[in-house]
Design an enzyme around this catalytic site. Structure first.
Site: not given
Length: 364
Positions: A10, A12
């Site tokens: 991922d 953010d």
């Protein structure tokens, strides 16, 4: 094509900080890397390929113009590249939840190429992310997840888990390992314990919350373990929890061995919103004193009353003296803090400090 070990990461909140105000990195001023992410990825790159997978709500719309996204994103990628960190793919879903697309995590369409061509090895690939959707994505892919947290599971800990680094100065001793198989009419269990190394724990009991708690013991205990249990969950989880504790306690006792050179004693008192205490003595004399008041019958698929029963079973099979207590308001956090503090205390007890038997009696 040979399947590869891939980390689907991922962006953010995992690689870079996610602003809690608007959850958008739309300027260079908002670009902030998570602590030690670069050193960790440099350690991992010789063993894993990297693929970035990110939801970017409304990207390319007036609420999040493409140009506002591109500037900090390109700066981030340039910095990674300058440090020798390369991503094979950067896969982004631009849709909002209400759009109902099939590419937004935890849906898997973004990774369709990897699925159809079988490019990743399910046994050695992971999803790394900070949200529950990342964990669900891993489940949908049939692989394991590591949920990032800046304190509880930061990049240093992630690298340690994935690389399985040795954590104990064991000298010339044989690595402390034990394997226990336990089969009854109610359960079929296999437990493996490596006391002198860390790594990713493979835990599958059929009770999700219990799996998470067992992982806390190994993670905070500084060792690695695999637990597989097939139990009579169509009745309830009692036999699964009890028999897993018995098998794990036996495995720990066998792995510790004759106790020569271990610290033997442990004490931990962490203070969060829950206050959990644990003292332990690998005395050879089983005893437990447990103090906790649970106001709910269940946390997820786990009966809170089984918490005491688990620790009682493990203490008696380990032949350990154990005192546990917790205070707090959140039942999930109270149980989790007990498993964590048990792991931390066990870590102290099994630490190798020399070669003497820690007992004036000459036997433990």
């Amino acid at each position: 094509m040979t399947q590869q070990s891939i980390l689907f990461i991922d962006r953010d909140g995992t690689l870079i900080d996610e602003p809690k105000t608007d959850f958008q990195i739309d300027s260079l001023e908002k670009l902030k890397f998570e602590p030690n992410v670069i050193p960790a990825l440099l350690k991992l790159k010789n063993k894993y390929r990297f693929v970035m997978v990110s939801n970017q709500d409304g990207l390319g719309t007036s609420s999040f113009p493409q140009a506002d996204f591109d500037k900090p994103h390109n700066a981030m990628m340039a910095l990674f590249n300058s440090q020798g960190i390369e991503f094979d793919d950067v896969l982004i879903c631009p849709h909002k939840p209400e759009d109902g697309c099939d590419c937004r995590k935890p849906q898997t369409k973004l990774l369709q190429k990897y699925i159809e061509r079988e490019l990743f090895d399910p046994a050695t690939s992971f999803v790394i992310g900070d949200r529950a959707t990342d964990v669900q994505l891993a489940e949908n892919l049939g692989i394991r997840a590591i949920q990032y947290h800046p304190e509880k599971m930061n990049w240093d800990l992630i690298a340690e888990k994935l690389l399985g680094e040795s954590v104990t100065n064991n000298g010339d001793r044989t690595p402390r390992y034990a394997e226990v198989a336990r089969k009854t009419k109610e359960t079929d269990i296999k437990v493996q314990v490596w006391l002198d190394e860390t790594g990713v724990n493979d835990i599958k009991t059929g009770v999700g919350f219990f799996d998470h708690m067992l992982d806390q013991i190994a993670t905070h205990g500084g060792f690695r373990m695999n637990v597989s249990c097939k139990g009579d969950l169509w009745i309830d989880e009692h036999h699964t929890v009890e028999d897993t504790a018995l098998a794990l306690g036996t495995a720990l006792k066998q792995a510790i061995g004759d106790k020569r050179g271990i610290a033997r004693f442990g004490f931990v008192l962490p203070m969060d919103e829950c206050k959990a205490e644990c003292t332990m003595d690998l005395s050879g004399r089983p005893f437990i004193k447990f103090k906790a008041d649970f106001k709910r019958d269940k946390v997820g698929d786990f009966s809170t009353e089984l918490t005491e029963h688990f620790f009682q079973s493990i203490a008696f099979t380990m032949l350990a003296t154990l005192h546990l207590a917790v205070e707090g308001d959140n039942e999930h956090h109270k149980i989790e803090s007990l498993f964590k503090v048990f792991g931390r205390t066990l870590r102290q007890c099994i630490r190798i400090e020399g070669n003497e038997l820690p007992s004036s009696k000459g036997v433990l």
